[in-house]
Structures are given as C-alpha cells and as structure tokens.
Write a protein that holds these residues in place. Structure first.
Motif, PDB file in Angstrom:
ATOM      1  N   ASP A  77      38.214  30.077  17.897  1.00 43.41           N
ATOM      2  CA  ASP A  77      39.305  29.145  18.205  1.00 43.41           C
ATOM      3  C   ASP A  77      40.582  29.480  17.423  1.00 43.41           C
ATOM      4  OD1 ASP A  77      38.581  28.427  15.690  1.00 43.41           O
ATOM      5  OD2 ASP A  77      37.838  26.424  16.206  1.00 43.41           O
ATOM      6  N   GLY A  78      40.643  30.699  16.810  1.00 47.00           N
ATOM      7  CA  GLY A  78      41.855  31.100  16.106  1.00 47.00           C
ATOM      8  C   GLY A  78      41.757  30.879  14.610  1.00 47.00           C
ATOM      9  N   THR A  79      40.921  29.885  14.158  1.00 44.89           N
ATOM     10  CA  THR A  79      40.802  29.616  12.718  1.00 44.89           C
ATOM     11  C   THR A  79      39.665  30.428  12.098  1.00 44.89           C
ATOM     12  OG1 THR A  79      39.451  27.700  13.242  1.00 44.89           O
ATOM     13  CG2 THR A  79      41.784  27.298  12.810  1.00 44.89           C
ATOM     14  N   PRO A  82      39.425  35.474  15.831  1.00 44.68           N
ATOM     15  CA  PRO A  82      40.411  35.575  16.916  1.00 44.68           C
ATOM     16  C   PRO A  82      39.810  35.094  18.234  1.00 44.68           C
ATOM     17  CG  PRO A  82      40.127  37.683  15.790  1.00 44.68           C
ATOM     18  CD  PRO A  82      39.100  36.773  15.240  1.00 44.68           C
ATOM     19  N   GLU A  83      40.694  34.626  19.135  1.00 46.44           N
ATOM     20  CA  GLU A  83      40.201  34.049  20.384  1.00 46.44           C
ATOM     21  C   GLU A  83      39.488  35.068  21.259  1.00 46.44           C
ATOM     22  OE1 GLU A  83      43.252  31.739  22.300  1.00 46.44           O
ATOM     23  OE2 GLU A  83      43.661  30.699  20.404  1.00 46.44           O
TER      24      GLU A  83
END
Ligand SMILES: [Zn+2]
Length: 434
Positions: A77-79, A82-83
């Motif tokens: 989810d980006g946190t 990476p997506e």
C-alpha cells in the motif's frame, strides 16, 4: 524462547450439517449419496480446519483485524512496500486441526426442485446429501506463539472466538450446519520454564491441552446475542388441516404385509419434521408466482428453459446458483455474469410436526377396464394427521430483506394459512393443507 498458547475451541452442531467432499463425488451411483461427507483416511467424518479458519477470519474482518490475526497476501500500500510488489504476512494464529465426536451415525437427506410451471418435481434434480446429526461435537485446536505469557493478541483472539457463530458446510439458508461455541480452553506453555518445556517435549497433539488448561470462555455465562433474528418477529404456527406426507424416499418393508410403506422424514429424535428445504422451496416458488401475477419483476428460477436471473428481489433474498434447475437461456458471456451464485439472506429451519397422529394410508390404482383394483398397484404412505407446525424464517439483523420480497413472503404465508398452497406430497388429493 517464547510462550506457546494452545487453545481448544469446542463447538456443537445445533442443526444437522456437514462439509461435503467434492473429491469423492459419486455421480450416477445408487449406493452412495451424491454429496457425501468429507472423510479422513480412516473413513471417519472430517471437518477441514481451513473451513473454520475462513469463517473465523471473516468474523475478524468485521472489525478490521483479519490481517493482524490471520495474515494476508495483498499488493503493497506504499508504506510497507511499493504498490507494484506483493506483501505476504504470515498468520500469527495457527489452526492445528479438528476432531469430530458424533452422537449418532450420519444420515442421508434427499431433495429435489419443483418445476414452476408443472408444479411437480423437476426431472434430474433429485439428489442426496449426507449430514452429521445435531449434537455433534467439533473440537478445534489453535496455536498462538507470543514472546511473554500475557499477550494482547491472545485476549483479542479469545474475544473474537466468543462472538463467533460459525456455520458448517453448505445449506446454511435451509438451516443446516448451525453451531454454538460451548467452551474455549487455553493451555499456556512457557518454553523458558522447565515445566513448560517438559510438557511440550513429552506430549503432543490433543494432549497438549491437559488438565492444567484454563477455561477462558463458557457458553453458559455468555451474553452475546445470536446474529439471526426472526423476520416477522416470531415463528409462525400453523395447524395441519388434513395430513402431511414429506418423505425422504425411505421405504420400510413390513414383514407379513403385502406392501412396505413410504415413511415420513424424521429428525434425530425420531419426530416427524418439515425440512427447511421444503419451506424454502414452497415459499420461494409461491413468491415468484405472486410477483409475476401482478406484473412485477421476478424470475422463474426452476423449470424448462428457465433459471435464476440473479438480479431480482427474490434471487437476492433466497439466493441463486448457476446450475440450479436447467441451464439459463442466455449463456454467461460478459464479465458481470461470471459469478456462479450468491447465498440467500433468509434462513429456513427444519421444524417438528407436534401432536400429530401417525397413520398409514393405503393407495391403489383402479383398473380402467374392469373397474376393480389394478394388480400390483397397492402402495402405502405414512402420514401425520393433525398436529401443529411452526415456520421459522430468520435473517441476519445486519442484512435487511428487500421490501418486495418481504411483502411477497407475507402473501405466500397467507396462501398457506388459507389453504391455497400446500406442502409435501398429495396436495391435490386432500393432503398437505395447513
Ligand atoms: Zn431472479
């Protein structure tokens, strides 16, 4: 080292139910049911722990804690990643296995579909299913490892179990597989202590939960309400105006008599019953008829060249499958029709026929030329005369029933009450009137 917590959750079947074994489908066999019980390598009924894991995970999902307790595989989810990458989180809770204790051997139930136009049984839809009796105990072992004996995650798991009402296997909208959680035992094994290590190394399997286990949940002291609620506030009671025969295809030979008898369906206490499948089928077919009669949108879910539409209020309420009845007119071609079915919202329970009199009715065909009884045509039905039956229609209080379906159901029940609609066999010759 760490602390291992072994939990033993004890469930009990309230209604008959089972996980079927698609791998042992015996199509065309007359000796075995079409949908046999899942069995282990020793031939004993078996409940896969995955089945319960899925159910408990879904329960955790309601409060958004599914990933924390049971892991996940999802895109980043980006946190945390990476997506473009996939994140896999292992489940802290492990489902070790299950054991079943059956009070009686499994039973076999038959069912069929009713053609909506001919109002008689639809060809090629008769099938049988093997079920475990109510009262079957299901023991489930879970393991959670934590760094310290006290762990918030463990308390959360126990609280989650306390709110859990799993339904075992298929047929939940016809009242099958309902369970209650009776007890949860917890055995904490501290692997840093000599006692804990000795217990861990000298015991294995179910024996890990021994007499030192603590009871962390007891149904007797439970206050969590059942998520199912009666649709019309309470179950509806009907009295039987004539006689009911709802059979299971069971035929009993009577020694010394010329014919055997087709017996009525009984539950595990040997009381005659109206199965949930009968209530659901009869009421659905009547609801379809009522809505179509007044020009409203309702499909004809069973019959020649028809099938469930998957979009009308009744398909939403009663559920649908791609292969119930005959194949649909239009082949599924676009993306939206790829789904193979949806579960209904209503739950119809098996209900006992109380205070009725069991009587054998003999039937014979007349010879059309001589006017006497035709040879070899004598047969006997067991019927239940008089008595009362209750119809229990429940739904999840979180999931409202469409108004159109509720109204149609009320009219269909009125048709039952006024005798326009009957249940079971012989409704056109003085049977099945309520
Ligand atoms: Zn429909």
């Amino acid at each position: 080292m760490s602390v291992a917590h072994i939990l033993r959750a004890e469930l009990e079947l309230v209604t008959a139910g089972a996980v079927t074994a698609p791998e042992s489908l015996t199509i065309g066999s007359v000796l075995r049911p079409d949908l046999p019980l899942a069995r282990d390598g020793w031939g004993d009924p078996y409940l896969p722990a995955t089945s319960l894991a899925g159910s408990l995970r879904r329960q955790a999902g309601l409060t958004g804690r599914a990933e924390a307790l049971f892991g996940n595989v999802r895109p980043g989810d980006g946190t945390d990643a990476p997506e473009s990458e996939t994140v896999a989180i292992a489940s802290p809770v492990r489902f070790l296995g299950t054991r079943l204790e059956l009070p009686q051997p499994p039973e076999t139930r038959h069912r069929t579909a009713t053609d909506r136009h001919r109002a008689a049984a639809q060809p090629k839809t008769l099938h049988s299913r093997e079920l475990m009796p109510p009262g079957t105990k299901i023991l489930l072992w879970l393991r959670l490892d934590t760094p310290y004996p006290d762990a918030p995650l463990l308390d959360e798991l126990v609280d989650l179990l306390a709110t859990w009402h799993p339904v075992i296997g298929r047929g939940r909208t016809t009242g099958h597989g309902q369970t209650i959680l009776t007890r949860v035992l917890k055995r904490t094994i501290d692997l840093d202590s000599a006692d804990g290590l000795r217990h861990w190394l000298l015991n294995g399997g179910p024996e890990l939960v021994d007499e030192h286990a603590a009871i962390v949940y007891d149904h007797e002291k439970d206050t969590v309400p059942n998520p199912l609620t009666e649709l019309f506030g309470q179950p509806m009671q009907f009295s039987v105006a004539d006689a009911l025969h709802i059979g299971n295809g069971a035929f009993l030979d009577r020694p010394g008599r010329r014919t055997g008898v087709f017996t009525v369906l009984r539950d595990h206490d040997d009381l005659p019953i109206v199965p949930g499948t009968t209530w659901k089928g009869v009421l659905r077919s009547r609801c379809e008829f009522i809505l179509r009669s007044v020009g409203l949108d309702a499909c004809s879910s069973v019959g020649e060249n028809t099938g469930p539409c998957s979009t009308c209020a009744l398909c939403t309420t009663f559920g649908w499958t791609e292969n119930s009845g005959t194949p649909r007119n239009t082949p599924p071609d676009d993306e939206t029709t790829k789904s193979t079915g949806a579960r209904g919202l209503l739950v119809f329970a098996d209900t006992v026929i109380r205070d009725g009199t069991r009587r054998i009715r003999n039937h014979v065909a007349l010879d059309r030329i001589f006017g006497g009884a035709a040879k070899g045509a004598l047969y006997s039905h067991e019927t239940v005369e008089g008595g009362t039956v209750t119809v229990s229609i429940r739904h999840d209080r979180e999931k409202p029933i469409p108004d159109l379906a509720r109204a149609a159901l009320l009219l269909a029940l009125d048709d039952l009450a006024t005798g326009r609609l009957g249940i079971g066999a012989g409704t056109t010759r003085g049977q099945g009137t309520l």
